[in-house]
Design an enzyme around this catalytic site. Structure first.
Site, mmCIF file in Angstrom:
data_model
loop_
_atom_site.group_PDB
_atom_site.id
_atom_site.type_symbol
_atom_site.label_atom_id
_atom_site.label_comp_id
_atom_site.label_asym_id
_atom_site.label_seq_id
_atom_site.Cartn_x
_atom_site.Cartn_y
_atom_site.Cartn_z
ATOM 1 C CD GLU A 128 -3.184 0.852 2.003
ATOM 2 O OE1 GLU A 128 -3.421 -0.314 2.388
ATOM 3 O OE2 GLU A 128 -3.951 1.798 2.227
ATOM 4 C CE LYS B 170 -6.203 2.683 8.841
ATOM 5 N NZ LYS B 170 -5.783 2.855 7.425
ATOM 6 C CD GLU C 190 -7.682 5.837 5.857
ATOM 7 O OE1 GLU C 190 -6.869 4.910 5.747
ATOM 8 O OE2 GLU C 190 -7.451 6.997 5.485
ATOM 9 N NE ARG D 145 -8.120 12.870 7.143
ATOM 10 C CZ ARG D 145 -7.604 12.235 6.101
ATOM 11 N NH1 ARG D 145 -8.141 12.408 4.905
ATOM 12 N NH2 ARG D 145 -6.580 11.437 6.240
ATOM 13 C CE LYS E 171 -1.214 8.430 9.029
ATOM 14 N NZ LYS E 171 -1.906 8.343 7.740
ATOM 15 C CG ASP F 33 -2.938 10.705 5.154
ATOM 16 O OD1 ASP F 33 -1.999 10.193 5.776
ATOM 17 O OD2 ASP F 33 -3.593 10.099 4.284
ATOM 18 C CD GLU G 79 -0.650 8.058 0.930
ATOM 19 O OE1 GLU G 79 -0.136 7.700 2.004
ATOM 20 O OE2 GLU G 79 -1.879 8.067 0.736
ATOM 21 C CD1 TRP H 215 -21.631 17.442 -1.842
ATOM 22 C CD2 TRP H 215 -20.211 16.811 -0.231
ATOM 23 N NE1 TRP H 215 -22.246 16.451 -1.107
ATOM 24 C CE2 TRP H 215 -21.403 16.048 -0.102
ATOM 25 C CE3 TRP H 215 -19.192 16.573 0.673
ATOM 26 C CZ2 TRP H 215 -21.582 15.076 0.879
ATOM 27 C CZ3 TRP H 215 -19.364 15.609 1.653
ATOM 28 C CH2 TRP H 215 -20.552 14.873 1.742
HETATM 29 C C1 GCV Z 1 -2.391 2.270 5.318
HETATM 30 C C2 GCV Z 1 -3.778 7.242 4.272
HETATM 31 C C3 GCV Z 1 -3.308 6.374 3.147
HETATM 32 C C4 GCV Z 1 -3.711 4.916 3.374
HETATM 33 C C5 GCV Z 1 -3.120 4.465 4.716
HETATM 34 C C6 GCV Z 1 -3.646 5.385 5.799
HETATM 35 C C7 GCV Z 1 -3.059 5.050 7.164
HETATM 36 O O1 GCV Z 1 -5.158 7.345 4.264
HETATM 37 O O2 GCV Z 1 -3.803 6.852 1.936
HETATM 38 O O3 GCV Z 1 -3.198 4.165 2.324
HETATM 39 O O4 GCV Z 1 -3.449 3.132 4.990
HETATM 40 O O5 GCV Z 1 -3.301 6.718 5.502
HETATM 41 O O6 GCV Z 1 -2.132 5.727 7.544
HETATM 42 O O7 GCV Z 1 -3.540 4.149 7.813
#
Ligand code: GCV
Length: 716
Positions: A198, A320, A324, A374, A398, A403, A431, A579
């Site tokens: 990922e 986690k 999500e 968020r 984080k 993000d 990313e 939106w």
């Molecule tokens: C592993 C973001 C990324 C996801 C990631 C997530 C996370 O949303 O796009 O790919 O998932 O962060 O840190 O858990």
């Protein structure tokens, strides 16, 4: 200059090709003396073998593997009279040591290399107390001594020595003490068991393929690379634990998990797994994952007993939850602390830790009410339970509240939490910062994060203080990065992206290192000691984050990337706001109002940060649009209007990227051909990307605002 091993992958900064000897050979003419270290210890053996490999490759001092076995045997007899482990079995490298020597002696006058174990807290030559996993390197009259309180310290000391040789510097007169700033220095892999990664941009996983674990010589080289930069913990699987990965804690995979974890153990790296919070349902046949349900508690206790009994080098687990689509305690009306503590109690008898991520937010929020935010979520979900977490829980936060954008404020949880173990999470995988196509040296950004004053405690309030344990005197703390590796020959896709891999480890160990000092080590080790190579590569990497920021989203607004893929420009592309209103741009202005009048996010910071961000006058301009909704005509400190700043920075960013590409062209013939070609090809794609960003962002805001570029450039 060949650096691709016969196995088909590179050694990166551990290439150990022939170097000019800056007078260091003399330390390796005799076998190293081991004092106090157990030569049978697997980490000690790794350290000695690495030493022999490096000295042989870089200084050409040949010695058979048997000689290092003799050195080990001699040391062993001198220290406890038992038979030594045969180094021959452990590897086949050569060493610069030539004979067993007089093991165990510490006489100040004896030339050569001495590797000495001392109790933690011992004062070194430079007057500092040695800490766990730290080392001192000291040279006097031809006698070079590495002193450490444990095996990891010895290993890191050896890698330090090899670094100096690799940079063609002299070890003479060395007198340094290097204690790690962060107790935990980790990489998190987002590798899936089908072999995909990922957010991976450098091939497929080298840990997994076809729902199975892969173990080969590369696994060992990976562990060597990690240890060489001071990494002491690795999570091998994605935090999104699905399908086969849920079974990593079962007999289906234990055998290979154990093999893998043993390889890590040889390099002083604790082995961690990401857990599926709903494993009680998916594996246990229980219809619940409620942390207060006795069946759930009992299942985890038994499961953890089994895991720690079977996996000798297990450090703990990363989780986690409630994010999500991942399961978590919220489903049962419980808090994040309830979930984390239940697991922490299950691992506590074995010294295990639970690293619980604070990336908890509702990705289905409706943004149109302009109050929903968020950015607030991490703090709102965790701050109320500050102090309620077990000692063996660490909250992994984080760096920013959203993000991993190219520019975000620091998460207010860091230093907002005052009684809870905290760990910083950054993303070395690019990313949102160019997918390892665009060059983006992230260490300057990580330095900003570490240096940020949270105002949580006078005199010890930076993020670096909080995560090192200096603020609270706690020891379960540290720093983790989402890693940028894959099975590409060069590990990181773009050769220049290895600077982030190397740099993160070095910075995690020593947060005082500057972004430039890190490059001064890495470039000679990985590419060449040629001064021109150093100058050009530094000239590209050091400003590259600022350049990327210039041609992408302006002044902290973030996103504007293609949904899901996260590469390339899509101004309205933020995937969780269907939106297209995330940036709040209309014909008058743009930016998210996170002040008291808006979402109130700024209030989550300790003072004076809260007031600083809340006010348009004092908010740092690089974060202006993160905190404020601002008219396009707003005049910045530079004297430019906001809209003119957007136009100018996008033109500038593209030009800078062009200049990087041209500078790289000048290195043809000075770096290996495949390195040259790889980076050149990436620059070609970066320029296309930068041009797209420039033109799309500029046109979007030109059309929204109707304001002409003062410089009359072509904007459509
Ligand atoms: C592993 C973001 C990324 C996801 C990631 C997530 C996370 O949303 O796009 O790919 O998932 O962060 O840190 O858990």
């Amino acid at each position: 200059m060949a650096n691709v091993t016969e196995n088909g992958w590179e050694q990166l900064w551990l290439r150990y090709d022939k170097k000019v000897d800056a007078g260091n050979g003399k330390y390796f003419e005799a076998a190293p003396q081991l004092v106090g270290f157990d030569p049978e210890n697997c980490v000690v053996r790794s350290a000695l073998l690495e030493l022999s490999r490096g000295v042989c490759g870089m200084l050409g001092m040949q010695m058979k593997a048997g000689d290092i076995a003799k050195a080990v045997a001699g040391a062993d007899q001198a220290s406890n009279g038992t038979a030594a482990a045969g180094a021959d079995q452990a590897g086949n490298s050569a060493t610069g040591a030539s004979a067993a020597g007089e093991q165990g002696k510490t006489s100040g006058s004896q030339a050569g290399l001495v590797l000495k174990k001392v109790p933690e807290g011992t004062l070194t030559e430079s007057g500092k107390a040695l800490k766990a996993q730290g080392y001192a390197l000291c040279e006097n009259d031809g006698r070079l001594e590495i002193t450490a309180a444990d095996e990891n310290g010895l290993l890191y000391g050896i890698f330090h020595l090899l670094r100096v040789i690799s940079c063609e510097k002299s070890l003479s007169g060395s007198n340094v003490t290097c204690n790690p700033d962060n107790p935990l220095r980790m990489f998190n892999h987002w590798d899936n068991m089908d072999g995909s990664i990922e957010r991976g941009y450098s091939g497929r996983s080298f840990f997994f393929e076809n729902d199975d674990i892969v173990i080969n010589e590369r696994t060992k080289d990976y562990a060597r690379l990690m240890a060489s930069i001071g990494i002491n913990g690795v999570v091998i699987n994605n935090v999104n634990v699905k399908q086969a990965a849920t079974w990593l804690i079962t007999d289906r995979f234990f055998e290979k998990v154990v093999q893998l974890s043993k390889i890590f153990a040889e390099y002083g790296i604790k082995f961690f797994l990401s857990l599926n919070y709903a494993a009680t349902i998916e594996l246990g046949g229980i219809d619940s994952a409620d942390p207060f349900d006795e069946r759930v508690i009992a299942w985890w206790k038994a499961k953890m007993q089994e895991c720690f009994a079977k996996i000798p080098n297990l450090g703990g687990f990363l989780v986690k939850a409630d994010s999500e689509g991942r399961p978590g305690p919220f489903t049962y009306g419980r808090t994040q602390a309830d979930g984390a503590n239940m697991l922490a109690d299950a691992v506590a008898p074995y010294g295990g830790i639970i690293i619980w991520r604070c990336f908890v937010y509702n990705c289905r929020q409706d943004w149109r009410d302009r109050k929903t935010d968020r950015a607030r979520a991490g703090y709102d979900n965790f701050i109320g339970m500050d102090g309620d977490y077990r000692e063996n829980v660490i909250l992994q936060i984080k760096n920013g509240p959203m993000d991993f954008q190219i520019r975000e404020p620091i998460s207010p949880l860091l230093g907002g939490l005052k009684k809870t173990n905290q760990m910083l999470e950054v993303q070395v995988a690019q990313e949102y910062t160019g997918h390892q196509i665009d060059v983006c040296y992230l260490i300057p950004m990580f330095k900003e994060v570490l240096d940020f004053h949270t105002y949580c405690k006078p005199g010890a309030d930076t993020v670096a203080d909080v995560i090192s344990g200096r603020t609270m005197g706690n020891k379960n703390t540290g720093i983790a990065a989402v890693i940028n590796t894959g099975n590409d020959v060069n590990w990181t896709g773009n050769y220049l992206a290895a600077a982030n891999l190397y740099g993160f480890g070095r910075l995690a160990f020593n947060t005082e290192l500057s972004a430039e000092e890190i490059l001064d080590e890495w470039i000679p080790m990985q590419f060449s000691t040629d001064a021109e190579v150093l100058r050009v590569v530094k000239g590209i990497l050091l400003p590259s984050r600022a350049t990327y920021e210039k041609y992408t989203s302006p002044l902290g607004i973030g996103w504007m990337v293609t949904p899901h893929d996260h590469y390339g420009c899509s101004v309205d592309g933020y995937e969780y706001d269907r939106w297209g209103t995330y940036h709040r741009a209309d014909h008058l202005g743009m930016g998210v109002d996170r002040t008291d009048a808006g979402t109130g996010y700024a209030q989550q910071y300790n003072e004076p940060n809260a007031s600083m961000y809340n006010s348009l006058e004092t908010c740092p301009e690089e974060l202006l649009l993160f905190f404020h909704h601002v008219p396009y005509a707003h005049v910045l400190k530079s004297g430019k209007t906001l809209i003119q700043h957007i136009y100018d920075s996008h033109f500038e960013g593209y030009k800078e990227a062009e200049a990087f590409a041209a500078a790289w062209d000048g290195l043809q013939g000075k770096v290996e051909e495949r390195v040259f070609d790889n980076v050149k090809e990436r620059f070609g794609r970066q320029l296309y990307n930068a041009r797209e960003w420039r033109d799309q962002v500029n046109s979007y805001f030109y059309r929204k605002s109707g304001i002409e570029d003062e410089k009359g450039r072509e904007i459509y």
